[in-house]
Design an enzyme around this catalytic site. Sequence first.
Site, PDB file in Angstrom:
ATOM      1  N   ASP A 405       0.841  -1.187   0.000  1.00 49.24           N
ATOM      2  CA  ASP A 405       0.000   0.000   0.000  1.00 49.24           C
ATOM      3  C   ASP A 405       0.885   1.249   0.000  1.00 49.24           C
ATOM      4  OD1 ASP A 405      -2.766   1.196   0.557  1.00 49.24           O
ATOM      5  OD2 ASP A 405      -1.599   1.999   2.230  1.00 49.24           O
ATOM      6  N   GLU A 434       1.616   0.191  -4.907  1.00 50.65           N
ATOM      7  CA  GLU A 434       1.129   1.475  -5.410  1.00 50.65           C
ATOM      8  C   GLU A 434       2.313   2.435  -5.502  1.00 50.65           C
ATOM      9  OE1 GLU A 434      -3.352   2.144  -3.933  1.00 50.65           O
ATOM     10  OE2 GLU A 434      -1.901   2.052  -2.295  1.00 50.65           O
TER      11      GLU A 434
END
Length: 694
Positions: A405, A434
Amino acid sequence: MDTRKFYCYLDHFDELTIIVPLKNYRDNTVYTLIGNDELIELKIIQKHNIGTEVKLVCQFDAYIHLEMDYHIKSDEGETSELYTGKIVRTDLFDNIYHYKKNDLGFTYTKESTKFKVWTPVAKVVTLELVSPKGVVTTQSMIYQNLGVWRLVIDRDLEGYRYRYHVYVNGKTQILTDPYGIASNANAEYNYIVDLSKTYQMKHKASFSGHPSDAIIYELHVRDFTIDSTLNFKHPGQYLGLTEKNIKTKSGLPAGIDYLKSLGVTHVQLMPVFDFDGIDELHPNQLYNWGYNPRQYNVPSGWFSTDPNDPYARINELKQMIDTLHEYNINVVMDVVYNHVFDAEVFPFEKLVPGYAYHVDREGIYTNVSGCHNDLATHRKMVRKFIIDSVLYWTNEYKIDGFRFDLMGLIDTETMNELRQELHNLDEHLLVYGEGWKMYSSNTADRMAHMGNKTVIYTIGFFNDRFRETVKGATFFPEIKGYATGRLEEAPIVKEMLLGSAHNRFMFKYATQSVNYVECHDNRTFFDKCLHITEDISLIKKQQKLATSMVLLSQGVPFIHSGQEFYRTKQDDENSYRSGDEINKIDWSLYDENFDDVSYIQSIIELRKTSDNFKLKASSELDTSAEVIVLQSKSILYKLTDGDELIILFKPTELKETIIIPEDYRFFLSSSNLFQAIDAQTYEISDIGTYIFKK
């Protein structure tokens, strides 16, 4: 009540700051540093008026033992305890107290248990132990070296719960063990467990290790089995994903049997570590996706049958992963090492105040993550913690990959070292995340975002340009993409189909591109399209086209659970705490859209059995792939590595005629609205994907 006349903070190994309220300030006051049986002269080198206080910067020539008590005494007889300040963010502190052994937390045997906790700045550390019968005892820990406090207790402590009491900067705080691996409900205590007694995992899923061989399917443990119309015995729990022979109302496979039938190679589990934002004792009162880290190495009790049983959550998560492996489905763990839920409550800040988080010039936590704190992953003991954590999950739970993340908030050195450590452990593991560029300052140069060429090539990135080009603007739902009717995007789509790697368009290699049009964040594809049109039939054609493009592009395909049967969240743009009714997988949609799911299954099977979708380098793309944008803005995509294919992606309902080389034959399509005029000529009049095979 704090009655001190001044306050003092250690900022460097030879420098400290004294803060004196104006009402107490005297211009010629002399201060002395006292500790470790020394009286140390302080030399004031700077004086600053800061509103209602005076800041004195002082130098000294002595070595400070950070685990010992030191005080500043004025020549007027006033004293104040020396707190640790900015010293914890110096390179020298990081180097001196870099502990490299892999034994933080507890080490259990039947004969004894060893406890180790890292806090170079604590003056007192006490272990609180609670026996299975509820008897509470405390024992002082001993400072060793390199910031580590240690205690060995020579008896069998299995089943005991524990936590630490730490005196730092003038106060005693209670905290759980950051390296804890077992817990009772809501992270009140950690537990000492014997991991040899936990569920023994028997299966391992096969995978080549080549990212382009992966087909990733993202799901939330609770969402996937919480639908009350199905007969799961353990809805919303780890064990729900172990239940076989669950059927939809129409008799179609659901749950884990559905995953097997779909053909995906990897399941990406949204957070299964212990997180905040829910009440584990009342699991139906609150809902959360799980991006609120509370205990990084403890499975969440929210998905467990008994959150107060420290073994239950461990055993049930292991059983779930093992069952997925039995079905030859690899498991990717979604991890959140960029922030914690509450920086003041999380053990890092209690153990070493000011060390683990980025702060601004005023010493205030930065908030680039949007979660009120950002972990300073470049600091050596934070980096060590992250790497230790992923290695623990890999070794103990047989995790097959990690999705990071907000990876753009993690430094490249940490990510590169972590990737190499995982590769040494198992070369078949996936690592991706990400890679948004979230810093605008020089800090961005050291972060693992997709524009940073120093990130090792075996780390993948979610390709948001693929998403925006094919689907349309995420944050402006009325703006179309190629699959939803914005035909001028066709030249960029060409690059997306080639893994964004042809001539280094975005990446060195196509395997770095994780291609997707939908994930847990933001609106589902279906919900976005409802902002563009009310024609449900049209939306389904467009979504099927977009999903086909994800699955047939070079790179790594990623599907959000339910995307294949038009999942809706009732236009909820951010459903992270919106509850089961919004977030659940509605299995009736599978019944309603069985034919479309069957088509997606066929596309998945094609990808898995053809070498055409395994191209990596730009040179391979040059020789084995060709993309042509037609005048109609439909796209012809020719692949010649193995079984030769021609794929037509058609984004409009305008009738057009396509001429295919005579040695190709129709193979598969998402629509039946086409007609073969002769062996080479096809008249096509529907949005969709049309595949011809040599």
